[in-house]
Design a protein around this motif. Structure first.
Motif, PDB file in Angstrom:
ATOM      1  N   VAL A  45       0.880  -1.166   0.000  1.00 23.15           N
ATOM      2  CA  VAL A  45       0.000   0.000   0.000  1.00 23.15           C
ATOM      3  C   VAL A  45       0.915   1.212   0.000  1.00 23.15           C
ATOM      4  O   VAL A  45       1.873   1.283   0.770  1.00 23.15           O
ATOM      5  CB  VAL A  45      -0.912   0.000   1.244  1.00 23.15           C
ATOM      6  N   ALA A  46       0.677   2.135  -0.886  1.00 23.06           N
ATOM      7  CA  ALA A  46       1.528   3.320  -0.980  1.00 23.06           C
ATOM      8  C   ALA A  46       1.471   4.105   0.323  1.00 23.06           C
ATOM      9  O   ALA A  46       0.389   4.345   0.855  1.00 23.06           O
ATOM     10  CB  ALA A  46       1.082   4.190  -2.144  1.00 23.06           C
ATOM     11  N   PRO A  47       2.629   4.479   0.857  1.00 21.49           N
ATOM     12  CA  PRO A  47       2.624   5.269   2.092  1.00 21.49           C
ATOM     13  C   PRO A  47       2.098   6.677   1.829  1.00 21.49           C
ATOM     14  O   PRO A  47       2.105   7.152   0.693  1.00 21.49           O
ATOM     15  CB  PRO A  47       4.097   5.308   2.505  1.00 21.49           C
ATOM     16  N   MET A  55      11.578  10.825   4.112  1.00 18.46           N
ATOM     17  CA  MET A  55      12.678  10.420   3.225  1.00 18.46           C
ATOM     18  C   MET A  55      13.430  11.651   2.718  1.00 18.46           C
ATOM     19  O   MET A  55      14.663  11.648   2.639  1.00 18.46           O
ATOM     20  CB  MET A  55      12.151   9.622   2.032  1.00 18.46           C
ATOM     21  N   ASP A  56      12.711  12.717   2.427  1.00 20.29           N
ATOM     22  CA  ASP A  56      13.340  13.946   1.963  1.00 20.29           C
ATOM     23  C   ASP A  56      14.197  14.557   3.067  1.00 20.29           C
ATOM     24  O   ASP A  56      15.315  15.029   2.815  1.00 20.29           O
ATOM     25  CB  ASP A  56      12.265  14.933   1.485  1.00 20.29           C
ATOM     26  N   GLU A  57      13.699  14.542   4.287  1.00 19.61           N
ATOM     27  CA  GLU A  57      14.477  15.072   5.416  1.00 19.61           C
ATOM     28  C   GLU A  57      15.746  14.245   5.638  1.00 19.61           C
ATOM     29  O   GLU A  57      16.807  14.804   5.947  1.00 19.61           O
ATOM     30  CB  GLU A  57      13.628  15.107   6.695  1.00 19.61           C
ATOM     31  N   MET A  58      15.659  12.934   5.498  1.00 19.00           N
ATOM     32  CA  MET A  58      16.846  12.087   5.654  1.00 19.00           C
ATOM     33  C   MET A  58      17.877  12.406   4.570  1.00 19.00           C
ATOM     34  O   MET A  58      19.078  12.466   4.841  1.00 19.00           O
ATOM     35  CB  MET A  58      16.463  10.603   5.612  1.00 19.00           C
ATOM     36  N   ILE A  91      20.108   3.454   5.701  1.00 16.42           N
ATOM     37  CA  ILE A  91      18.831   3.305   6.413  1.00 16.42           C
ATOM     38  C   ILE A  91      17.681   3.737   5.510  1.00 16.42           C
ATOM     39  O   ILE A  91      16.649   3.062   5.437  1.00 16.42           O
ATOM     40  CB  ILE A  91      18.845   4.116   7.724  1.00 16.42           C
ATOM     41  N   GLN A  92      17.862   4.834   4.797  1.00 17.77           N
ATOM     42  CA  GLN A  92      16.829   5.315   3.891  1.00 17.77           C
ATOM     43  C   GLN A  92      16.537   4.274   2.812  1.00 17.77           C
ATOM     44  O   GLN A  92      15.377   3.988   2.501  1.00 17.77           O
ATOM     45  CB  GLN A  92      17.247   6.633   3.243  1.00 17.77           C
ATOM     46  N   ASN A  93      17.569   3.680   2.245  1.00 14.29           N
ATOM     47  CA  ASN A  93      17.372   2.645   1.223  1.00 14.29           C
ATOM     48  C   ASN A  93      16.614   1.449   1.778  1.00 14.29           C
ATOM     49  O   ASN A  93      15.738   0.891   1.105  1.00 14.29           O
ATOM     50  CB  ASN A  93      18.716   2.201   0.643  1.00 14.29           C
ATOM     51  N   GLU A  94      16.935   1.037   2.994  1.00 17.42           N
ATOM     52  CA  GLU A  94      16.241  -0.092   3.616  1.00 17.42           C
ATOM     53  C   GLU A  94      14.761   0.231   3.844  1.00 17.42           C
ATOM     54  O   GLU A  94      13.895  -0.617   3.621  1.00 17.42           O
ATOM     55  CB  GLU A  94      16.909  -0.489   4.932  1.00 17.42           C
ATOM     56  N   LEU A  95      14.475   1.441   4.299  1.00 17.28           N
ATOM     57  CA  LEU A  95      13.083   1.838   4.508  1.00 17.28           C
ATOM     58  C   LEU A  95      12.318   1.874   3.191  1.00 17.28           C
ATOM     59  O   LEU A  95      11.166   1.440   3.119  1.00 17.28           O
ATOM     60  CB  LEU A  95      13.020   3.208   5.191  1.00 17.28           C
ATOM     61  N   GLU A  96      12.952   2.392   2.146  1.00 14.96           N
ATOM     62  CA  GLU A  96      12.292   2.427   0.844  1.00 14.96           C
ATOM     63  C   GLU A  96      12.013   1.015   0.341  1.00 14.96           C
ATOM     64  O   GLU A  96      10.932   0.746  -0.191  1.00 14.96           O
ATOM     65  CB  GLU A  96      13.140   3.217  -0.160  1.00 14.96           C
ATOM     66  N   LEU A 101       8.710  -1.449  -2.190  1.00  8.57           N
ATOM     67  CA  LEU A 101       8.858  -2.558  -3.131  1.00  8.57           C
ATOM     68  C   LEU A 101       7.854  -3.668  -2.832  1.00  8.57           C
ATOM     69  O   LEU A 101       7.559  -3.954  -1.672  1.00  8.57           O
ATOM     70  CB  LEU A 101      10.274  -3.119  -3.074  1.00  8.57           C
ATOM     71  N   PRO A 102       7.342  -4.311  -3.870  1.00  6.79           N
ATOM     72  CA  PRO A 102       6.433  -5.439  -3.646  1.00  6.79           C
ATOM     73  C   PRO A 102       7.173  -6.599  -2.999  1.00  6.79           C
ATOM     74  O   PRO A 102       8.371  -6.784  -3.201  1.00  6.79           O
ATOM     75  CB  PRO A 102       5.950  -5.804  -5.050  1.00  6.79           C
TER      76      PRO A 102
END
Length: 110
Positions: A45-47, A55-58, A91-96, A101-102
């Motif tokens: 589900v799209a956040p 993500m922008d702040e990170m 960390i940002q990549n892991e959260l994304e 990702l499906p």
């Protein structure tokens, strides 16, 4: 890949609305949602906008750390700031990955 085969599916009103709602929540077309499910993936589900704002702040924080790294005279300090910036991006990549990702479904077609 070019798609040349058309499939037509009949649904009742509730089913059609459910498909439309689920595709919208996943930010994809109904056709893409169906193909993804057939490929064995559960679309996320799209956040909401708060996720993208965070993500922008990170990203901005990582850029500031890299700026500090360039501005400092000490090699040790430069490396410390650079490592912190890299960790923040990791960390940002892991959260994304986790939220965008499906995920492969446990259900397997036979």
């Amino acid at each position: 890949m070019k798609r040349t085969i058309k499939k037509q599916v009949w649904m009742n009103k509730a089913e059609a609305q459910d498909l439309q709602k689920k595709a919208k929540k996943a930010c994809m077309t109904e056709a893409r949602l169906i193909r993804m499910l057939l490929e064995g993936y559960n679309p996320p589900v799209a956040p909401d906008d708060r996720f993208y704002d965070a993500m922008d702040e990170m990203r901005k924080a990582s850029e500031r750390l890299e700026g500090f790294a360039k501005a400092t005279a000490s090699d040790a300090e430069r490396e410390k700031y650079h490592n912190a910036a890299c960790e923040l991006l990791r960390i940002q990549n892991e959260l994304e990955k986790k939220f965008l990702l499906p995920r492969e479904s446990d259900f397997k077609w036979q």
